[in-house]
Design an enzyme around this catalytic site. Sequence first.
Site, mmCIF file in Angstrom:
data_model
loop_
_atom_site.group_PDB
_atom_site.id
_atom_site.type_symbol
_atom_site.label_atom_id
_atom_site.label_comp_id
_atom_site.label_asym_id
_atom_site.label_seq_id
_atom_site.Cartn_x
_atom_site.Cartn_y
_atom_site.Cartn_z
ATOM 1 N N ARG A 134 0.862 -1.189 0.000
ATOM 2 C CA ARG A 134 0.000 0.000 0.000
ATOM 3 C C ARG A 134 0.895 1.234 0.000
ATOM 4 O O ARG A 134 1.685 1.423 0.927
ATOM 5 C CB ARG A 134 -0.902 -0.013 1.239
ATOM 6 N N GLU A 168 -7.219 8.331 6.566
ATOM 7 C CA GLU A 168 -7.475 8.919 7.880
ATOM 8 C C GLU A 168 -7.944 10.379 7.822
ATOM 9 O O GLU A 168 -7.274 11.283 8.317
ATOM 10 C CB GLU A 168 -6.218 8.841 8.747
#
Length: 457
Positions: A83, A172
């Site tokens: 990722r 986030e």
Amino acid sequence: MADTSDDTRSTFPAGFLWGCATAAYQIEGSPLADGAGVSNWHRFAHTPGMVHAGDTGDVACDHYNRWREDVALMRSLGMRGYRFSINWSRVLPEGRGRVNPEGLAFYDRLVDALLENGIQPMATLFHWDLPAALDDRGGWLNPDIAGWFAEYARVVFRKLDDRVGLWATLNEPWVVTDGGYLHGVLAPGHRSRYEPPIAAHHLLRAHGAAVQAYRAEGRNNIGIVVNIEPKYPASQNPEDLAATARADAYMNRQFLDPVFLGRYPGEMREVFGNAWPEWPAEDMLLIRQAIDFVGINYYTRSVTRHDARRWPVHGSGVPQKHATRTETGWEVYPQGLTDVLKWVSARYGQPPIYVTENGAAFYDPPSAIEGRVEDPLRVAYLREHLRAAHAALRQGVDLRGYFLWSLLDNFEWALGYAKRFGIVHVDYATQQRTPKDSARFYAEVIATQGAALGVNA
Ligand code: BGC
């Protein structure tokens, strides 16, 4: 009756995506190379006093030049997934309009190299570095940003979706609003009581607009990555229970409720008072796009009590005696990972889930000794959290993969290079990479499909 299915349930399922995670500004370096535009993190880190010791991402892990070596390193550890994030300013130097082909080419080469090495890419479109030109237009406070983000996303999808199977829109968003717009400790460094809910809403609209753009032409999977920190009440006293509910709404439900349920948690008005705006119903429809998976970043928990002095939730965490803490002061609490995975699964209709980050900063020896870096606390952290992830799987959570944070020691935002989260040690003077004991441990877990965790026991 004895459970005879243990053999199949005791290790992780075939196809479970074992990987690790990084983010562009934290590892790449060369922020202005090959026609890239300035990002708000470049500007923030170069503002005196904002980052520990005046550290910046100018060089970081020099991944922009060493990406081949880093991909080879991942392969040597047996990673099946990686990722990474894309720096918007490399692709669109002004944030919109003109595309910089050289910036896009960097990610194009990286994706090819990953696939050649049998590593599946998961690309995050926004991991906190916003083109400075867009920040100058209000950044996440400007409603137009949903359109700007979708325009950028489309450029990247068109280039990479033939090879990238997993996309994350935002990383986030809560941290962006709380650190960037409320406390001013992250870019863009605002300290405001009114801006956080506005930034949160436009982050969510941007997410929705990017998913819409993806559905029009993308062929694979798209989701969002959120940080979830479970909140446990410090007591059964009604004030502590109410503070726990507010803290949970603010941090954990503010983003996932709109995405999955099309509404904000009821507590948000209580949390923000008159700073909580009313939003049009069509915005909620835009935000509530069907997604293919949800990414959960888990680091720690909070035991919460009422605390009138702490804005906005009027609650604070109670330090737990006897708990192990990481170098960032976070309690090590593996059970929390099982709890959040079960909670997300139950609350939001059993979506496919990836753990998109989990890891710890611990004190490591300053340099490798005879080619070895011993990090027993990180090994223990990983073992316990992977067991906790396995427990969630066994209890029915549709967990598809686990990306450890992080592959390399890197630029830990406002903490600069002082905190090391890597399973690979980076000597910043020489850029020498040395796998720590935790890297060897993780490699063994992957190679044995989890059996090295002893989850049979
Ligand atoms: C972020 C990472 C960060 C990590 C450790 C997460 O909040 O996504 O960029 O380095 O936690 O603090």
